[in-house]
Design a protein around this motif. Structure first.
Motif, PDB file in Angstrom:
ATOM      1  N   GLU A   1      38.713  54.992  26.792  1.00 11.36           N
ATOM      2  CA  GLU A   1      37.935  56.239  26.713  1.00 11.36           C
ATOM      3  C   GLU A   1      37.934  56.860  25.324  1.00 11.36           C
ATOM      4  O   GLU A   1      37.063  57.655  25.017  1.00 11.36           O
ATOM      5  N   LYS A   2      38.910  56.475  24.490  1.00 16.16           N
ATOM      6  CA  LYS A   2      38.870  57.055  23.145  1.00 16.16           C
ATOM      7  C   LYS A   2      37.631  56.578  22.379  1.00 16.16           C
ATOM      8  O   LYS A   2      37.235  57.181  21.388  1.00 16.16           O
TER       9      LYS A   2
ATOM     10  N   GLY B   1      42.782  55.227  29.142  1.00 15.73           N
ATOM     11  CA  GLY B   1      42.901  56.097  27.975  1.00 15.73           C
ATOM     12  C   GLY B   1      42.502  55.381  26.699  1.00 15.73           C
ATOM     13  O   GLY B   1      41.802  55.932  25.847  1.00 15.73           O
TER      14      GLY B   1
ATOM     15  N   ALA C   1      40.272  62.169  24.158  1.00 12.53           N
ATOM     16  CA  ALA C   1      41.109  61.209  24.874  1.00 12.53           C
ATOM     17  C   ALA C   1      42.588  61.493  24.629  1.00 12.53           C
ATOM     18  O   ALA C   1      43.412  61.418  25.547  1.00 12.53           O
TER      19      ALA C   1
ATOM     20  N   LYS D   1      43.759  64.414  26.709  1.00 10.92           N
ATOM     21  CA  LYS D   1      43.889  64.124  28.132  1.00 10.92           C
ATOM     22  C   LYS D   1      45.007  63.136  28.422  1.00 10.92           C
ATOM     23  O   LYS D   1      45.805  63.344  29.344  1.00 10.92           O
ATOM     24  N   TYR D   2      45.072  62.051  27.642  1.00  8.16           N
ATOM     25  CA  TYR D   2      46.005  60.960  27.948  1.00  8.16           C
ATOM     26  C   TYR D   2      47.268  60.968  27.093  1.00  8.16           C
ATOM     27  O   TYR D   2      48.272  60.358  27.467  1.00  8.16           O
TER      28      TYR D   2
ATOM     29  N   ILE E   1      46.871  56.334  24.402  1.00 13.08           N
ATOM     30  CA  ILE E   1      45.558  55.786  24.045  1.00 13.08           C
ATOM     31  C   ILE E   1      45.674  54.739  22.947  1.00 13.08           C
ATOM     32  O   ILE E   1      44.800  53.885  22.800  1.00 13.08           O
TER      33      ILE E   1
END
Length: 506
Positions: free
Chosen positions: A46-47, A43, A55, A58-59, A63
């Motif tokens: 992916e940000k 996470g 991100a 989703k997470y 993150i």
């Protein structure tokens, strides 16, 4: 069995930005699995690729803090492993089923979502497995445990205890986690496809543990490392004991080739396993003789002969104390709320041992403690406080003050018209407030009476709180006392949960 060596290495450093993932504020946090990347760490990565908003959706908040998935310890008790008698106990058995991956939703519930092909996976093979923990703050440690989902688990349902099987238990001595520590775990040969590995790191001097999930695709592919020798490793040599105090001794020895870890024996009893060639044994008795031996564990699982015995005589507290302890270092926060700050620091050293520490807030002493952690309560929201620590040896010699560490409490939260409790405000019957993260409702007019101590407030949260002799409790209310959770059978005030039959363990 196919083998894929991905060693479990525990590396520590204070992150102050630089990587593009964390900021200086993150330096107060603790640890995450970085290789193979855990769900939480993916996470954070992916940000920077799918964008911050995507991100976060989703997470969740992880993150920004993959190292802060922290909640109560005791998870290993579900698998037949109990806490050590000398460590600070757990208030329960760890996170609830369905919230294991998110550490009881410590940073939100998003990463407990369980769907096939939803999370990024790491390709691995069966056999020896290696995972790297990145520490942003090391802590005194009692053990690490590792689990994997069973064959036949449902990848589309949040993970629960019955989905997991234990694959590695690594007990420790209660000392600070060694920054170069390596664990090797075995991925079962009958596993294939999508599975989740859970790593749990228990802190010994608090009731907390850190939880990290790694999503993997087990390919059962060809070996990626050279074949391991079948002969036993060489016997450890050059075993020495240094930094001997009244309660501890540091052991060192020469590294051995083709070794994954070492077993340490005290008086013929195994006390720890480590991949480093050093270990500090603590909680010893003064003026007492101990015998140590080291045993190497080869990468093929074979054991070496035990080393020659090294004898240690701990120092006597009657020796003349003529030196200062080392200055407390590594001061950082474990938790910050609107009204409290939980501090932790690295243990000071002294040839006799350290008796206790004094904690200063803005230059004024607020407590004396034998622990290397302290929760400062009753603070003001959105206020900066400066802390320093001073260590005292068993003989009473003080260290120099630590470097100043500044912390700003969180801003008072306002949710649906309800605010954080303020000791200066007047509250009337029915008013609702938040205090230390829990919701309370006023029974009658009240001012400057803490919700967790005063009968003027009743709790609207199901979460257990620390028991207070000042507060009355009604039937069904839960409290925490000496690390255990109790429930009131009927109205009670003043009676300790451990001695009164009005309270029952839950």
């Amino acid at each position: 069995m196919k083998k894929n060596l991905l060693r479990v290495t525990l590396a520590a450093s204070i992150i102050l930005g630089g990587s593009g993932i964390f900021t200086a504020q993150d330096a107060s946090a603790h640890g995450y699995i970085s290789s193979p990347p855990s769900r939480a760490y993916y996470g954070a990565l992916e940000k920077n690729t799918i964008g911050y908003q995507a991100a976060q959706q989703k997470y969740g908040a992880v993150i920004n803090e993959p190292q802060s998935l922290e909640t109560g310890k005791g998870f290993s008790k579900n698998f037949g492993i109990n806490l050590f008698p000398w460590e600070t106990g757990a208030s329960g058995n760890g996170p609830a089923d369905g919230k294991i991956v998110s550490a009881n939703d410590a940073l939100g519930s998003q990463i407990s979502i369980q769907k096939e092909n939803y999370w990024k996976m790491n390709d691995i093979n069966t056999g020896k497995l290696d995972i790297t923990w990145h520490y942003t703050a090391t802590h005194a440690t009692s053990r690490w445990t590792y689990y994997i989902t069973k064959n036949g688990w449902n990848p589309n349902s949040p993970i629960k205890r019955s989905d997991l099987q234990l694959i590695k238990d690594v007990p420790f001595t209660g000392a600070q986690a060694n920054t170069s520590l390596t664990h090797t775990v075995d991925i079962p040969a009958d596993h294939k496809g999508y599975h989740v590995i859970l790593g749990v790191w228990d802190v010994s001097n608090t009731g907390a543990a850190f939880y990290q999930a790694v999503d993997v695709n087990i390919k059962n592919g060809t070996e990626t490392t050279p074949p391991k020798p079948e002969k036993a490793p060489a016997t450890p040599t050059n075993v020495n004991a240094t930094e001997i105090t009244t309660t501890s001794a540091k052991l060192t020895w020469a590294k051995v080739d083709n070794v994954q870890e070492y077993n340490i024996y005290r008086n013929n009893n195994k006390i720890a396993t480590t991949s480093a060639n050093t270990l500090t044994d603590e909680n010893l008795t003064e003026n007492t003789t101990y015998n140590y031996q080291i045993e190497a564990v080869g990468t093929n699982g074979q054991l070496s002969e035990k080393s020659n015995t090294v004898t240690v005589l701990t120092k006597s507290a009657e020796q003349k104390d003529n030196q200062k302890p080392t200055v407390p270092a590594g001061l950082h926060t474990m938790e910050i709320t609107e009204t409290s700050v939980t501090l932790m620091w690295t243990k000071s050293e002294h040839f006799l041992g350290v008796k206790n520490y004094e904690v200063y807030r803005d230059g004024k002493k607020v407590t004396t403690t034998a622990n290397t952690n302290f929760k400062d309560t009753g603070l003001q929201a959105n206020t900066t406080y400066a802390y320093t620590i001073k260590a005292f040896s068993l003989g009473g010699n003080p260290s120099q003050l630590s470097e100043k560490f500044s912390v700003t409490t969180k801003k008072a939260a306002v949710t649906s018209g309800k605010s954080t409790w303020d000791k200066t405000k007047v509250y009337n019957s029915g008013d609702e407030v938040f205090y230390n993260g829990l919701k309370y409702q006023a029974k009658w007019w009240t001012q400057n009476e803490k919700p967790d101590e005063s009968d003027a407030w009743k709790s609207l949260s199901n979460t257990a709180v620390e028991w207070s002799a000042k507060k009355a409790y009604n039937a069904g209310e839960r409290v925490i006392f000496q690390g255990k959770t109790y429930k009131a059978k009927w109205w009670i005030k003043g009676a300790q949960p451990s001695t009164s039959n009005v309270w029952e363990l839950v």
